[in-house]
Design a protein around this motif. Structure first.
Motif, PDB file in Angstrom:
ATOM      1  N   MET A   1      53.885  11.878  14.075  1.00  0.00           N
ATOM      2  CA  MET A   1      54.599  11.470  12.875  1.00  0.00           C
ATOM      3  C   MET A   1      54.938   9.987  12.995  1.00  0.00           C
ATOM      4  SD  MET A   1      57.148  14.688  12.163  1.00  0.00           S
ATOM      5  CE  MET A   1      57.679  13.980  10.624  1.00  0.00           C
ATOM      6  N   SER A   2      54.709   9.262  11.958  1.00  0.00           N
ATOM      7  CA  SER A   2      54.851   7.809  12.014  1.00  0.00           C
ATOM      8  C   SER A   2      56.297   7.339  12.153  1.00  0.00           C
ATOM      9  CB  SER A   2      54.217   7.176  10.774  1.00  0.00           C
ATOM     10  OG  SER A   2      54.888   7.619   9.603  1.00  0.00           O
ATOM     11  N   ASP A   3      57.267   8.131  11.724  1.00  0.00           N
ATOM     12  CA  ASP A   3      58.660   7.696  11.810  1.00  0.00           C
ATOM     13  C   ASP A   3      59.441   8.343  12.953  1.00  0.00           C
ATOM     14  OD1 ASP A   3      58.607  10.208  10.617  1.00  0.00           O
ATOM     15  OD2 ASP A   3      60.304   9.790   9.306  1.00  0.00           O
ATOM     16  N   CYS A   4      58.759   9.061  13.828  1.00  0.00           N
ATOM     17  CA  CYS A   4      59.414   9.772  14.923  1.00  0.00           C
ATOM     18  C   CYS A   4      59.562   8.860  16.146  1.00  0.00           C
ATOM     19  CB  CYS A   4      58.603  11.010  15.289  1.00  0.00           C
ATOM     20  SG  CYS A   4      59.219  11.872  16.748  1.00  0.00           S
ATOM     21  N   LEU A   5      60.793   8.684  16.607  1.00  0.00           N
ATOM     22  CA  LEU A   5      61.087   7.840  17.763  1.00  0.00           C
ATOM     23  C   LEU A   5      60.279   8.265  18.994  1.00  0.00           C
ATOM     24  CD1 LEU A   5      62.826   5.698  19.263  1.00  0.00           C
ATOM     25  CD2 LEU A   5      64.495   7.528  19.635  1.00  0.00           C
ATOM     26  N   PHE A   6      60.265   9.550  19.301  1.00  0.00           N
ATOM     27  CA  PHE A   6      59.583  10.008  20.509  1.00  0.00           C
ATOM     28  C   PHE A   6      58.063   9.924  20.369  1.00  0.00           C
ATOM     29  CE2 PHE A   6      63.320  12.742  22.258  1.00  0.00           C
ATOM     30  CZ  PHE A   6      64.018  11.579  22.533  1.00  0.00           C
ATOM     31  N   LYS A  44      53.544  15.123  24.308  1.00  0.00           N
ATOM     32  CA  LYS A  44      52.977  13.938  23.651  1.00  0.00           C
ATOM     33  C   LYS A  44      52.657  14.204  22.186  1.00  0.00           C
ATOM     34  CE  LYS A  44      51.176  11.718  27.792  1.00  0.00           C
ATOM     35  NZ  LYS A  44      49.960  11.275  28.498  1.00  0.00           N
ATOM     36  N   GLU A  45      52.323  15.453  21.860  1.00  0.00           N
ATOM     37  CA  GLU A  45      52.110  15.852  20.462  1.00  0.00           C
ATOM     38  C   GLU A  45      53.466  16.123  19.830  1.00  0.00           C
ATOM     39  OE1 GLU A  45      49.868  19.457  20.412  1.00  0.00           O
ATOM     40  OE2 GLU A  45      48.039  18.501  21.138  1.00  0.00           O
ATOM     41  N   HIS A  46      53.579  15.877  18.535  1.00  0.00           N
ATOM     42  CA  HIS A  46      54.838  16.145  17.842  1.00  0.00           C
ATOM     43  C   HIS A  46      54.993  17.640  17.569  1.00  0.00           C
ATOM     44  CE1 HIS A  46      58.315  15.172  15.365  1.00  0.00           C
ATOM     45  NE2 HIS A  46      57.944  16.218  14.658  1.00  0.00           N
ATOM     46  N   HIS A  47      56.087  18.190  18.070  1.00  0.00           N
ATOM     47  CA  HIS A  47      56.521  19.553  17.756  1.00  0.00           C
ATOM     48  C   HIS A  47      58.021  19.452  17.548  1.00  0.00           C
ATOM     49  CE1 HIS A  47      52.647  21.327  18.662  1.00  0.00           C
ATOM     50  NE2 HIS A  47      52.606  20.527  19.711  1.00  0.00           N
ATOM     51  N   GLU A  48      58.516  20.034  16.478  1.00  0.00           N
ATOM     52  CA  GLU A  48      59.895  19.788  16.081  1.00  0.00           C
ATOM     53  C   GLU A  48      60.948  20.346  17.026  1.00  0.00           C
ATOM     54  OE1 GLU A  48      62.871  20.624  12.379  1.00  0.00           O
ATOM     55  OE2 GLU A  48      60.848  19.956  11.920  1.00  0.00           O
ATOM     56  N   ASP A  89      74.488  22.178  15.574  1.00  0.00           N
ATOM     57  CA  ASP A  89      75.624  22.532  16.422  1.00  0.00           C
ATOM     58  C   ASP A  89      75.392  22.192  17.892  1.00  0.00           C
ATOM     59  OD1 ASP A  89      77.065  23.393  14.258  1.00  0.00           O
ATOM     60  OD2 ASP A  89      76.891  25.534  14.714  1.00  0.00           O
ATOM     61  N   ALA A  90      74.145  21.988  18.273  1.00  0.00           N
ATOM     62  CA  ALA A  90      73.817  21.635  19.658  1.00  0.00           C
ATOM     63  C   ALA A  90      73.846  20.126  19.880  1.00  0.00           C
ATOM     64  CB  ALA A  90      72.449  22.191  20.028  1.00  0.00           C
ATOM     65  N   GLY A  91      74.039  19.360  18.823  1.00  0.00           N
ATOM     66  CA  GLY A  91      74.090  17.909  18.954  1.00  0.00           C
ATOM     67  C   GLY A  91      72.727  17.245  18.967  1.00  0.00           C
ATOM     68  N   ARG A  92      71.751  17.924  18.465  1.00  0.00           N
ATOM     69  CA  ARG A  92      70.390  17.382  18.439  1.00  0.00           C
ATOM     70  C   ARG A  92      70.305  16.211  17.465  1.00  0.00           C
ATOM     71  NH1 ARG A  92      65.560  20.877  16.182  1.00  0.00           N
ATOM     72  NH2 ARG A  92      63.995  19.269  16.082  1.00  0.00           N
ATOM     73  N   THR A  93      69.703  15.112  17.918  1.00  0.00           N
ATOM     74  CA  THR A  93      69.593  13.921  17.073  1.00  0.00           C
ATOM     75  C   THR A  93      68.155  13.465  16.845  1.00  0.00           C
ATOM     76  OG1 THR A  93      69.909  12.469  18.982  1.00  0.00           O
ATOM     77  CG2 THR A  93      71.884  13.053  17.726  1.00  0.00           C
ATOM     78  N   VAL A  94      67.224  13.884  17.695  1.00  0.00           N
ATOM     79  CA  VAL A  94      65.819  13.518  17.533  1.00  0.00           C
ATOM     80  C   VAL A  94      65.033  14.805  17.298  1.00  0.00           C
ATOM     81  CG1 VAL A  94      63.787  12.446  18.595  1.00  0.00           C
ATOM     82  CG2 VAL A  94      66.059  11.487  19.009  1.00  0.00           C
ATOM     83  N   PHE A  95      64.277  14.849  16.212  1.00  0.00           N
ATOM     84  CA  PHE A  95      63.588  16.068  15.823  1.00  0.00           C
ATOM     85  C   PHE A  95      62.142  16.083  16.325  1.00  0.00           C
ATOM     86  CE2 PHE A  95      67.311  15.685  13.323  1.00  0.00           C
ATOM     87  CZ  PHE A  95      67.803  16.972  13.292  1.00  0.00           C
ATOM     88  N   HIS A  96      62.040  15.918  17.641  1.00  0.00           N
ATOM     89  CA  HIS A  96      60.791  16.048  18.403  1.00  0.00           C
ATOM     90  C   HIS A  96      61.225  16.827  19.639  1.00  0.00           C
ATOM     91  CE1 HIS A  96      56.901  14.053  19.967  1.00  0.00           C
ATOM     92  NE2 HIS A  96      57.339  14.771  20.985  1.00  0.00           N
ATOM     93  N   ALA A  97      60.634  17.973  19.865  1.00  0.00           N
ATOM     94  CA  ALA A  97      61.055  18.824  20.982  1.00  0.00           C
ATOM     95  C   ALA A  97      61.147  18.013  22.269  1.00  0.00           C
ATOM     96  CB  ALA A  97      60.066  19.968  21.167  1.00  0.00           C
TER      97      ALA A  97
END
Length: 112
Positions: A1-6, A44-48, A89-97
């Motif tokens: 994904m082009s906008d994903c930090l990870f 390395k592959e994007h998985h949410e 609720d877990a505090g997740r901030t980056v949506f890349h596993a």
């Protein structure tokens, strides 16, 4: 994904302090560590999230990399924690596993 930090870190577009790499995973130091050793392990592959990671057959790769990181960082024998934060609720901030590998001192077990 082009906008994903990870995804950008995995592609080498954003620098990171890499501690371990495999064909399918990348492990790098967290920029806001919560323990003396705090390393993130990503596919390395994007998985949410962790479920998507498991469905893609990559959960084992991430966990094997986490164990390799613990060995390299010298915390395998004293103990370490591997966590996946899923949902708000877990505090997740980056949506890349990603898994957090934490250790280097006794870790408290706090819930709530």
């Amino acid at each position: 994904m082009s906008d994903c930090l990870f995804c950008k870190i995995a592609a080498g577009e954003i620098p990171a302090t890499v501690v371990h790499e495999t064909p399918t995973t990348l492990a790098f130091r967290d920029i806001n560590p919560h323990a003396p050793v705090h390393v993130l392990v990503i596919p390395k592959e994007h998985h949410e999230d962790a479920l998507a990671l498991a469905e893609a057959g990559l959960a084992g790769d991430v966990l094997s990399t986490a164990a390799a990181v613990a060995a390299k960082e010298g915390i395998a024998e004293s103990g370490y924690r591997v966590t996946f934060n899923t949902g708000p609720d877990a505090g997740r901030t980056v949506f890349h596993a990603h898994a957090h590998v934490l250790g280097g001192h006794p870790l408290e077990m706090r819930l709530g």
